[in-house]
Enzyme design. Sequence first.
Site, short mmCIF file in Angstrom:
data_model
loop_
_atom_site.label_atom_id
_atom_site.label_comp_id
_atom_site.label_asym_id
_atom_site.label_seq_id
_atom_site.Cartn_x
_atom_site.Cartn_y
_atom_site.Cartn_z
N CYS A 138 3.25 -4.59 6.74
CA CYS A 138 2.93 -4.44 5.32
C CYS A 138 4.13 -3.89 4.56
CB CYS A 138 1.73 -3.51 5.15
SG CYS A 138 0.19 -4.19 5.81
N HIS A 181 0.84 -1.20 0.00
CA HIS A 181 0.00 0.00 0.00
C HIS A 181 0.87 1.25 0.00
CE1 HIS A 181 0.81 0.73 4.27
NE2 HIS A 181 0.34 -0.48 4.59
#
Length: 202
Positions: free
Chosen positions: A178, A151
């Site tokens: 992430c 992301h």
Amino acid sequence: MKKWTILVLSMIGIGIVIGGYHSLVTSHTSSASAQHLSVKKSHPNHVQQKSSMRPMTGDYYLKSSEKKPYVDLKKYQHVNVLVSIAKQRVYIRSNQKVLYTMYSSTGKNDTTPRGQYHIQGERGQHFYNASSDEGANYWVSWKDHGIYLFHSVPVDHTGHYIAAEGQQLGKKAASHGCVRLSVSDAKWFYENIPENTEVTIR
């Protein structure tokens, strides 16, 4: 007397011939050496290639990591993604050939799982986690169906990108597990990386 004259003239002639030959050889050798040096200087192995990576200064975390255009993945076979935790880079590849390099930030305290994965079906344009007061844009799942994502750099509760977090991109591990990308890279990744694309994290 004539014999001595002839002998002297012959020796002078031989000297002229030898001297001329030496001069010719020296000239040819010098020319060849100069040509060799010229070729060596222009040989592609001696040319320093300029990096296409964008300098990590200012608001670079909003832009593409490379200054060249993104690749058209439809032109390549066996596209895969390699994440280097050591280098804080994401490599978009065709087999082993790197097509595009992206700055990234993986998980602090080694919280990004290493191994072989695949891009999963879940993806979206925005999320926000109230408990961490952070969200991000252009997310794509690669493990646990919405838990581990690629992301953008983080946004706050107002949707603004957090500069202090963005400026760590490509320099150090900074996420909760992430893989963070620049805003432009994350958008391209979200729009172009197919489901089931192989992901290697090491």
